[in-house]
Design a protein around this motif. Structure first.
Motif, PDB file in Angstrom:
ATOM      1  N   LEU A 146      -3.378  57.772 -13.111  1.00  0.00           N
ATOM      2  CA  LEU A 146      -3.621  56.613 -13.960  1.00  0.00           C
ATOM      3  C   LEU A 146      -4.887  55.899 -13.497  1.00  0.00           C
ATOM      4  O   LEU A 146      -4.945  55.377 -12.379  1.00  0.00           O
ATOM      5  N   MET A 164       1.963  51.927 -19.935  1.00  0.00           N
ATOM      6  CA  MET A 164       0.626  51.524 -19.493  1.00  0.00           C
ATOM      7  C   MET A 164       0.129  50.277 -20.213  1.00  0.00           C
ATOM      8  O   MET A 164      -0.672  49.520 -19.657  1.00  0.00           O
ATOM      9  N   THR A 202      -8.081  53.154 -13.423  1.00  0.00           N
ATOM     10  CA  THR A 202      -8.042  51.696 -13.302  1.00  0.00           C
ATOM     11  C   THR A 202      -9.422  51.082 -13.476  1.00  0.00           C
ATOM     12  O   THR A 202     -10.439  51.750 -13.257  1.00  0.00           O
ATOM     13  N   LYS A 224      -6.597  54.812 -22.520  1.00  0.00           N
ATOM     14  CA  LYS A 224      -5.219  54.402 -22.777  1.00  0.00           C
ATOM     15  C   LYS A 224      -4.895  54.365 -24.273  1.00  0.00           C
ATOM     16  O   LYS A 224      -3.808  54.773 -24.691  1.00  0.00           O
ATOM     17  N   GLN A 254      -4.760  49.227 -15.944  1.00  0.00           N
ATOM     18  CA  GLN A 254      -4.746  50.684 -16.133  1.00  0.00           C
ATOM     19  C   GLN A 254      -5.505  51.023 -17.410  1.00  0.00           C
ATOM     20  O   GLN A 254      -5.200  50.496 -18.485  1.00  0.00           O
TER      21      GLN A 254
END
Length: 282
Positions: A222, A267, A224, A204, A273
């Motif tokens: 996305l 995000m 996790t 991220k 995420q």
């Protein structure tokens, strides 16, 4: 009372046509009729597939979010619902329409065939576990079938060790497992196979640095940190200048939306995420 049309879908199998009846509700037929008009106005048939994808996703803006739409039947079958979506079914239907060769009523059988290939392993409905439940597995299968290419690594991705077990360790959440416990063993084998593959993801914190490498129409998975899962959401990349936004079916918004914030900022507000994987039409 809802009316249902039965479309007879012919599939070539070794020179023999296998006929299958696929139910299309009147409301879904109406959505497709409106979509054919939209497709003609947008000249979709003459655009590259990657340019079609966000335009088709945009057609569904405002459609309500609804989870569990694929769990309606007593047995696994191709379910068509163009009136409401979760993030996965929004993506599946958008891609199934994007890969059409023509945009009129005659394209319905190919749309349904695309949808089956995009939703199921090897494009075959062979029970609950033939559906591609884990998104990393889905991306692998889409690359294997030639729909997408996993471009995560070339866009700056680093190794992503995947250990998926959420479904089998939470079997009570899935009605299909309650009906047939043998499916749990099948899913365990699939989870093991996923864990043996090499995957990549873009953390991220690095998305802002590689934004120029993300292209319009890229498929965004996305990732996790939820134990046992690989991803928690999917959507479509839409470019505004140098920034990337997410076109997706949002549970929090309750409908299909384009994110108000760029992807990296969107995000940041969701701690679980961790990054993204990217699929691209070649």
């Amino acid at each position: 009372m809802k009316k249902i049309f039965w479309l007879i879908l012919g599939v070539w199998m070794g020179g023999i046509i296998e006929l299958k009846a696929v139910p299309l509700q009147t409301a879904d037929s109406s959505v497709l009729a409106a979509f054919w008009d939209y497709a003609r106005m947008q000249n979709l048939a003459h655009l590259p597939v990657n340019e079609r994808i966000p335009l088709i996703g945009t057609f569904f803006l405002g459609k309500p979010y609804q989870s569990g739409t694929l769990e309606k039947g007593s047995q696994e079958e191709l379910i068509v619902d163009l009136r409401e979506f979760d993030c996965v079914t929004f993506l599946e239907n958008t891609l199934a329409l994007a890969f059409l060769e023509r945009y009129d009523a005659a394209a319905v059988p190919l749309f349904l065939d695309n949808l089956k290939k995009i939703r199921y392993r090897n494009g075959k409905i062979e029970g609950y576990t033939s559906r591609l439940h884990y998104s990393s597995d889905w991306l692998y299968e889409m690359q294997r079938q030639g729909f997408l290419e996993d471009v995560t690594r070339e866009c700056g991705g680093i190794h992503f060790p995947i250990d998926v077990f959420f479904m089998t360790k939470n079997a009570c959440r899935y009605p299909a497992f309650e009906k047939d416990s043998l499916l749990i063993f099948q899913m365990e084998q699939i989870e093991t196979a996923i864990g043996k593959r090499k995957y990549f993801y873009i953390p991220k914190k690095d998305i802002g640095k590689i934004q120029e490498k993300i292209q319009e129409g890229d498929i965004v998975l996305l990732t996790t940190d939820i134990k046992g899962l690989d991803t928690s959401h999917v959507g479509i990349a839409v470019k505004k200048g140098e920034k990337t936004y997410l076109l997706h079916a949002s549970s929090s918004a309750g409908k299909v939306v384009l994110s108000a914030l760029p992807l990296s900022e969107y995000m940041e507000k969701i701690p679980s995420q961790t990054g993204i994987m990217l699929g691209r039409v070649r």
